[in-house]
Design an enzyme around this catalytic site. Structure first.
Site, PDB file in Angstrom:
ATOM      1  N   ASP B 328      37.614  40.847  29.666  1.00  0.00           N
ATOM      2  CA  ASP B 328      37.154  40.127  30.855  1.00  0.00           C
ATOM      3  C   ASP B 328      37.339  40.913  32.147  1.00  0.00           C
ATOM      4  O   ASP B 328      36.597  40.689  33.109  1.00  0.00           O
ATOM      5  CB  ASP B 328      37.856  38.766  30.957  1.00  0.00           C
ATOM      6  N   GLN B 336      35.452  40.098  40.504  1.00  0.00           N
ATOM      7  CA  GLN B 336      34.062  39.687  40.687  1.00  0.00           C
ATOM      8  C   GLN B 336      33.860  38.235  40.252  1.00  0.00           C
ATOM      9  O   GLN B 336      33.000  37.525  40.750  1.00  0.00           O
ATOM     10  CB  GLN B 336      33.210  40.624  39.822  1.00  0.00           C
ATOM     11  N   TYR B 416      35.357  30.109  30.805  1.00  0.00           N
ATOM     12  CA  TYR B 416      36.793  29.922  30.995  1.00  0.00           C
ATOM     13  C   TYR B 416      37.212  30.097  32.438  1.00  0.00           C
ATOM     14  O   TYR B 416      36.745  30.992  33.119  1.00  0.00           O
ATOM     15  CB  TYR B 416      37.580  30.930  30.152  1.00  0.00           C
ATOM     16  N   TYR B 418      40.558  30.932  34.630  1.00  0.00           N
ATOM     17  CA  TYR B 418      41.933  31.417  34.590  1.00  0.00           C
ATOM     18  C   TYR B 418      42.561  31.215  35.964  1.00  0.00           C
ATOM     19  O   TYR B 418      42.062  31.753  36.949  1.00  0.00           O
ATOM     20  CB  TYR B 418      41.978  32.910  34.256  1.00  0.00           C
ATOM     21  N   ASP B 621      59.445  57.929  37.571  1.00  0.00           N
ATOM     22  CA  ASP B 621      58.613  56.844  38.103  1.00  0.00           C
ATOM     23  C   ASP B 621      57.826  56.276  36.923  1.00  0.00           C
ATOM     24  O   ASP B 621      56.964  56.953  36.358  1.00  0.00           O
ATOM     25  CB  ASP B 621      57.670  57.412  39.172  1.00  0.00           C
ATOM     26  N   ILE B 622      58.151  55.053  36.511  1.00  0.00           N
ATOM     27  CA  ILE B 622      57.535  54.507  35.294  1.00  0.00           C
ATOM     28  C   ILE B 622      56.795  53.199  35.567  1.00  0.00           C
ATOM     29  O   ILE B 622      57.022  52.519  36.563  1.00  0.00           O
ATOM     30  CB  ILE B 622      58.587  54.282  34.177  1.00  0.00           C
TER      31      ILE B 622
END
Lengths: 678, 678
Positions: B328, B336, B416, B418, B621-622
């Protein structure tokens, strides 16, 4: 509560009383009494009188450990509920009384209509009844006049007037013989009300509860006393800077709350249910039915539900801590531990409060003011919504705001505060919420930095000399669902992967539902998370128009399973947590997952032992047991008082209705009130 | 949004604009522009002009599939944030543009300050860019003037003017070659706006998207058309009885909302963060920091977070349905698909709204009015509480009511809806909430009763001729946490049972924490529910005073794992859902878990493939990737529109603060306003 008590409890209650009882029609006849109403203060007094008559104080040493309604048989309650628009008949009114009588536990059934003792059994099994507040209070004050203890305090250079002590159940660790005892630990409150953060680690006492005398005394290790600094949590004692800051907020319900309370029966939106109270369980929600707009009738959902047990084992095996494996309902009384809710903070402005009553150890009624609050929650979310843009020239937006009804109690068992919510949703769901807050139980330890810790400290170093000990919370709910009728089955709708091997599809796999109906108890013992499945209680005797089984499904929340060995004593006693889900045939005597007599129990009367009979549970009146668990690795944010950690689970209609039951719910009227003045 | 646009969007916004920027001091310098601000309408227009100049319409067939901010490098953003109380410097302002240009996909980087194309790459890999609304609208109207389709409609005795069609991505099922196509399915809206409930099952079309022409046409099975009856969901079209009823409700904030919006930067209580928007991801929360009262400074928590992908595979392998395995975000664009929020129903009365902008396929800006709402939620719960009864003669009750800040967007991807919530808690938690509502995707089938179903129907019979097909929803969140700094490690605090075998304790077991730091990516691939552990992102370079690692931990919500075979094409494309948790080293180009070009992708550019490199992740940096899943077995309550099913997860500070960060929060001022008039 009944009569005068109800009216006195809250002026708001009076309002509900006087307003018309119910606005929609076909609901059960509701007189002043519901057969599941908890005992009233005057009934407690009656019980006391009747029992004391049999066992005069002059001859007997008698304490009341538990007094509660002896529930009428289910068929009587259901028959009463089904009699609409007629005067309620005379209902059985009995009390179950558990006493300690001359060092024995008695189970006495008292009939309140005939003012007589119906039965009186001496309990010869393992374990002891609920601890009373009174005996715990007396026990915890004993050290303060006990010489060796006074000396220990002096030796430490501490001031006795700053010492408070509290009680801890001792558990069972394989001893063949035991007495009814309790452990006492003490704390230092100089400069703080946060006693739990300042344990006098190393000192412990054992009190004989039937004698109320100190039986054992230990002064072992000398461990630094954690500091008072940083443990204060009262706003009035805090120093700037304060923060973070919040702007003011007020809610207004121009037409008042949308629910009605009649005695203990609450009706709201499409729900009607009974709110009871038990000194051991706390809130008891019974006979919850939901109005089906299409069928124009109320339909049964939940006959009775409550927290059956709460198992809290700590994870420190050392001498001073190993026994800390508490059963907060069966030992300390989750109802007895209910605290008065504070308006505007514990519950929102639009809440209505209800009192609760239990019996003290001498049988006289004790009132818990504002034990419950009931309120509508406008959480700002959508009950359902859809925006449609696919139809040329049309933009459809339909949103129904969500309104829920919450029944709340807070039970503070010593250090921990449990916020218990029963949340009714107009969509048919019932959510069972738990918030864990309050104060950690910490251990004094000789560390100021974790670098100094060379072996397992069994917890997190939170501050100087302060270890927050690892522990679990397992809440076991008793859920006697009657899904559209009494005879139900438990169905596992297993989601099973299918391979496509015959080249009939470009796909190689999909999943489908393979239903499995539990025939006997062993089919329904489930550790969640191992196998994907929808767990549904269905009514196998009723189907929807398209032929689906009418049902309610369990949507689990946070899943944690016990990590203690199954052969370890605490886990034998708490074996009801070995599975997250159990289903048993309804049996009036099987209410307490950890057994009737939990203090020092040996695990021979638990949900786990009952279920060994492996009884049939298909198309029967069945009970669902659900355990919600938390593993708690304390962190510094939990010090000196813990931000709420929330979880819960949901019972959700699944082909119970023919279609969305809130499709035709109108949004609540919304009034803009710009002219509010103080 | 910037400048005029921001002011126009809401009169309330104006109020915030004019009020002082921030009330507490040491927060990052905030000018009008934040380097992560999404592109403004005028910037979209600039981008269009620059690109069109390179590729004039007279010569080229050009569509804009994606235009978004090309994020400045992290160090630039951080450097900008750290410059307090000085004029913001000139910041790089670049756009990433993905176009279809003469049947090829181009990735073009445009510099907005120099008005030039920085780079222009033809994409030669598998997969196609985001589908635009415009091309989908054109494609879905093609059947209505297509003779064979018109004949099919006539043959069924149906009225063409009641037919609407919508678009479906086609996926990839092992084909070696493919074109950029989309499937079209059609519905009958006579007597209902609920098109999804009335599929013209058996008819399908394939449209070539670069040509915008019908490429294939099928009229296979003749399956009964599901009825309109019972599918209507508009209130205005419903007939009595209505219900359940709710009383009115109003909220008043006498001093206005407690948050401030400055451009896209929102500050509230102890939080400050940036709210952006992306046409593909929807909401993007960046540079979220929390004020530490004790340290008197803001501390970094979350550098950037958004929903990276949403994988929705349906479980019907038959010819008409097998391909329904949607992404999606990457195919349809979660941003959008954002819909204008309806005041008072989608969001409460005290909400403030913000608009969002994206570029249409010809590059002109499109405004989504009220794409976001931001509001304070007073849920009526306790932030923390404790009642103390153990101190003789004292009853202490301290309760702080909980106030949260919620940022909401609703994305309606066809059927749907959300509801996406980012919830900031003053205790330092961020909760990521998802509500699933809207309308099921159903399949026409020749059944009116489940007894007639003799083989797998791949779903639930919801009404006559209407099967609600089984499916999943997997939401994958990109969570670039920077816990008190950029270099972090991922730690599994495993809870491990220990046996006591040396008779040192009456206990036989306990659990303790055995920490394991993930060295490389493979150490951090986790299927939740298999092993009890607290999962924590720590800053290994900073410790608390007692020496604990400063961290934030993940508290999972509903856990569901994919059930498709790993070798099945949809699952190869959606392989990023194979684990609930992944950790990768930060890499600016790794944003989209399903790859940059998801439509018809082949799974060669996903989180799962990136991670095969097994890079080092310790003290780096993760980025944490978390997948929340739902297996959806539809039920009749979901018909004709589905009551919201909610879930979420929490990031919670764990030894991040030295102690409870809301210990010194004062409750909001509460004013009783009895004199409210309309």
């Amino acid at each position: 509560m009944h009569g005068e008590a109800a009216m006195a409890s809250s002026t708001l209650m009076l309002f509900f009383f006087l307003s018309s009882f119910f606005t929609f029609s076909p609901i059960p006849c509701l007189g002043r009494y519901h057969p599941l109403d908890p005992l009233t203060p005057s009934e407690f007094t009656q019980v006391r009188t009747i029992v004391k008559k049999s066992y005069p104080s002059s001859i007997h040493n008698l304490t009341f450990q538990y007094i509660a309604l002896d529930e009428p048989d289910k068929y009587i309650v259901k028959s009463w509920l089904s009699k609409t628009n007629s005067k309620p008949e005379t209902l059985p009114r009995r009390a179950l009384v558990i006493t300690r009588l001359d060092k024995h536990s008695h189970e006495i059934v008292v009939d309140l209509s005939t003012h007589s003792v119906v039965s009186d059994k001496v309990y010869a099994g393992h374990g002891y009844p609920l601890l009373t507040m009174d005996e715990q209070t007396v026990a915890s004050e004993l050290p303060l006049s006990y010489k060796p203890f006074i000396n220990s305090v002096k030796k430490r250079g501490l001031n006795l007037s700053e010492v408070v002590c509290t009680t801890f159940s001792v558990g069972w660790f394989g001893e063949e013989h035991n007495k009814r005892v309790i452990k006492i630990l003490c704390y230092y409150i100089e400069g703080t009300p946060n006693l739990y953060m300042r344990p006098l680690e190393g000192i412990s006492l054992v009190v004989d509860l039937d004698e109320l005398k100190i039986a054992e005394y230990y002064d072992r290790d000398r461990i630094p006393l954690p500091k008072a600094q940083g443990t204060e949590y009262r706003l009035s004692k805090q120093k700037p800077p304060f923060g973070p800051k919040f702007n003011g907020f007020t809610t207004v319900q121009p037409d008042g709350p949308g629910f009605k309370i009649d005695g203990h029966t609450i009706s709201w939106a499409n729900w009607v249910f009974h709110l009871g109270f038990d000194v051991r369980a706390g809130p008891v929600i019974s006979t919850a039915s939901i109005y089906d707009l299409e069928k124009a009738t109320y339909r049964q959902v939940l006959y009775r539900s409550f927290i059956s047990e709460l198992f809290v084992p700590y994870m420190d095996p050392t001498e001073e801590w190993y026994y800390k494996t508490f059963f907060d309902a069966g030992e300390f009384g989750f109802g007895q531990s209910a605290v008065p809710l504070e308006p505007l903070t514990d519950c929102p402005e639009n809440a209505v409060f209800m009192d609760a009553y239990y019996a003290s150890s001498d049988g006289t009624p004790v009132k818990i003011t504002n034990a419950f609050c009931i309120f509508e929650q406008h959480a700002g979310s959508a009950l359902w919504r859809h925006t449609e843009i696919a139809i040329p020239g049309e933009l459809i937006t339909e949103v129904r705001p969500e309104v829920n009804l919450i029944v709340r109690m807070v039970s503070t068992v010593g250090n921990y505060d449990y916020v218990l919510d029963w949340e009714f949703k107009p969509s048919g769901s019932i959510k069972f919420g738990v918030g864990l807050t309050g104060i950690l139980e910490v251990k004094g330890a000789p560390y100021t930095h974790s670098d100094q810790i060379k072996e397992d400290a069994y917890g997190t170093l939170l501050a100087d000399y302060t270890i927050g000990v690892y522990h679990d919370h397992f809440l076991t709910y008793y859920l006697d669902l009657d899904v559209d009728g009494e005879a139900n089955s438990f169905v596992k709708n297993n989601l099973v992967t299918k391979r496509v091997t015959d080249h009939s599809s470009p796909r190689k796999s999909y999943w489908t539902v393979v239903s499995e109906t539990a025939k006997t108890e062993s089919d329904a013992k489930i550790q969640l998370g191992l196998k994907p499945a929808d767990l549904v209680l269905i009514n196998p005797n009723k189907k929807t128009k398209p032929g689906n089984n009418i049902g309610y499904r369990l949507i689990p929340g946070s899943i944690s399973n016990p990590l203690l060995s199954h052969d370890d004593y605490p886990q034998i006693r708490g074996a009801f947590t070995n599975y997250n889900v159990w289903v048993t045939p309804y049996n009036k005597s099987e209410k307490w997952a950890g057994g009737q007599f939990v203090d020092q129990s040996r695990g021979d009367d638990t949900l786990a032992t009952w279920s060994l009979r492996n009884r049939e549970i298909e198309n029967k009146d069945i009970v669902l047991w659900y355990t919600m668990g938390f593993h708690h690795v304390p962190c510094q944010e939990d010090f000196p008082v813990m931000p709420t950690l929330s979880s819960g689970f949901e019972l959700r209609p699944t082909n119970f209705f023919e279609s969305n039951p809130v499709l035709k719910a109108k949004p609540p009227r919304h009034e803009h009130l710009p002219n509010c003045t103080k």
